[in-house]
Design a protein around this motif. Structure first.
Motif, PDB file in Angstrom:
ATOM      1  N   UNK A 172       0.833  -1.201   0.000  1.00  0.00           N
ATOM      2  CA  UNK A 172       0.000   0.000   0.000  1.00  0.00           C
ATOM      3  C   UNK A 172       0.866   1.248   0.000  1.00  0.00           C
ATOM      4  N   UNK A 173       1.898   1.266   0.861  1.00  0.00           N
ATOM      5  CA  UNK A 173       2.801   2.423   0.900  1.00  0.00           C
ATOM      6  C   UNK A 173       3.555   2.577  -0.417  1.00  0.00           C
ATOM      7  N   UNK A 174       3.963   1.427  -0.996  1.00  0.00           N
ATOM      8  CA  UNK A 174       4.704   1.497  -2.256  1.00  0.00           C
ATOM      9  C   UNK A 174       3.823   2.037  -3.377  1.00  0.00           C
ATOM     10  N   UNK A 175       2.556   1.568  -3.426  1.00  0.00           N
ATOM     11  CA  UNK A 175       1.656   2.060  -4.462  1.00  0.00           C
ATOM     12  C   UNK A 175       1.362   3.545  -4.281  1.00  0.00           C
ATOM     13  N   UNK A 176       1.227   3.970  -3.015  1.00  0.00           N
ATOM     14  CA  UNK A 176       1.005   5.395  -2.768  1.00  0.00           C
ATOM     15  C   UNK A 176       2.208   6.215  -3.205  1.00  0.00           C
ATOM     16  N   UNK A 177       3.417   5.694  -2.921  1.00  0.00           N
ATOM     17  CA  UNK A 177       4.632   6.404  -3.335  1.00  0.00           C
ATOM     18  C   UNK A 177       4.732   6.457  -4.852  1.00  0.00           C
ATOM     19  N   UNK A 178       4.419   5.337  -5.511  1.00  0.00           N
ATOM     20  CA  UNK A 178       4.472   5.328  -6.978  1.00  0.00           C
ATOM     21  C   UNK A 178       3.424   6.262  -7.580  1.00  0.00           C
TER      22      UNK A 178
END
Length: 389
Positions: A172-178
């Motif tokens: 979830x954090x990675x998708x938000x960062x991307x």
């Protein structure tokens, strides 16, 4: 009670200390019937102690408990007293449960083997026949092993769920960062397309006005008029772009430039001194907004680069063709080496990168480079419909 249980679960030493204290109290109640009260009390105190650290050092505490049990058997044999009746010896079953649940079956089997040896030695040393007590001890150990299996399975399930939750949180954090990075890239691309084009035209016109100011005031006046018009158009486009970027699902709301937008862009470049030959084929006014904007930006960036780098008296050819499934865009310039007295307008090197990113987002292809005759040519193909994921 639930809060207290949750509090104890996070403090294993406290919970195990309570268990050891309870066993100590129950064991001490039997001191009245012991012939050697001092020895009995010493073992009553020593036997529960390994339980305090059983979940922190399970192997060491199991070994300690096993040694104390053997010493209890040995002293009982030497003193002629049965010291195997300590209630605290239930801790052997608790340690068996701890090893199976928190360490593994292998360590539990090893400990169970030593428990069998201890029980055998105790029976032989005290010359006692196999009685119901020994059977009861076996049942208790079997019950401890079974409970440990269930508890171990629950711990494994909890650990797997926690690991999956951690992976889900990380994703979830990675998708938000991307998503943030993609949005920043999109904003940078839009602002570059608007600002770089307008500023390049204004610089070219300003250079021309400077040289024509005294010899040809009319030409200088037209150049200044072009600069003012370009600046106003750029400011208006910039405001519209920023407004769209603030709105969710902005791609669906992007303006359709179509043939009128491309024609206006070409006229602006012609006023800036770039000769442009435009050819539009097919219906370009009913394509989707994102594809229309993509065509507009590719033509805009290519003509801006031509104006910067194609030398004196530059010329460009623009071909936009709608085919059955895609839009084909081709822009070529006259080539040559800049001969302006002023140095060429430097670029940030992001124009071609931005075009490639835009075309990739739209699912198309792009090629750009020098031809054999020295001209620079850009070719792009944009599909009319995006493939569904």
């Amino acid at each position: 009670m639930r809060r207290f249980s949750l509090w104890l679960r996070g403090r294993p030493v406290v919970a195990d200390s309570i268990l050891a204290a309870v066993l100590l109290l129950l064991d001490a109640l039997g001191v009245g019937g012991a012939p050697n009260k001092v020895v009995y009390l010493i073992f009553s105190v020593l036997l529960p102690l390994p339980l305090i650290l059983r979940r922190i050092y399970p192997r060491a505490m199991a070994a300690t408990m096993l040694v104390l049990s053997m010493l209890c058997t040995l002293f009982g044999h030497l003193l002629g007293d049965d010291l195997t009746g300590h209630v605290a010896l239930i801790g052997l079953g608790v340690l068996l449960y701890t090893l199976v649940a928190y360490v593994g079956r292998r360590d539990g089997l090893i400990f169970l083997g030593f428990l069998g040896i201890d029980a055998t030695v105790s029976t032989l040393a005290l010359q006692q026949p196999v009685s119901g007590d020994l059977v009861l001890v076996g049942v208790i150990y079997a019950l401890c092993w079974t409970l440990a299996e269930f508890n171990g399975a629950r711990h494994a399930y909890d650990a797997e769920v926690a690991a999956r939750l951690a992976v889900a949180d990380y994703d979830k954090e990675r998708r938000a960062h991307e998503a943030v990075a993609a949005e920043r890239t999109r904003i940078a691309r839009e602002l570059h397309d608007v600002v770089a084009h307008a500023v390049s035209v204004m610089i070219v016109q300003a250079d021309g006005a400077k040289y024509a100011l005294r010899q040809d005031p009319d030409t200088a006046e037209r150049a200044l008029t072009t600069i003012a018009g370009t600046g106003r158009d750029a400011l208006r486009e910039l405001r519209r772009t920023v407004a769209l970027l603030r709105i969710e699902h902005a791609p669906e709301l992007l303006p359709q430039h179509g043939t009128a937008g491309i024609a206006k862009l070409v006229d602006m470049m012609r006023e800036a001194g770039l000769a442009v030959d435009l050819e539009l084929t097919g219906q370009l006014d009913d394509i989707t907004p994102e594809v229309s904007l993509g065509v507009h930006r590719i033509v805009q960036e290519s003509l801006t680069n031509t104006l910067r780098h194609a030398g004196a008296g530059p010329k460009a050819w623009v071909r936009v063709q709608r085919r059955d499934d895609d839009i084909h865009v081709e822009i070529a310039d006259s080539g040559g080496v800049p001969v302006r007295p002023e140095p060429a307008i430097p670029g940030a090197g992001m124009g071609l990168v931005g075009m490639r990113e835009r075309v990739a987002v739209l699912g198309g292809t792009l090629s750009a480079g020098r031809t054999e005759d020295g001209r620079w040519r850009v070719r792009a193909t944009l599909p009319l419909r995006s493939d569904p994921d």
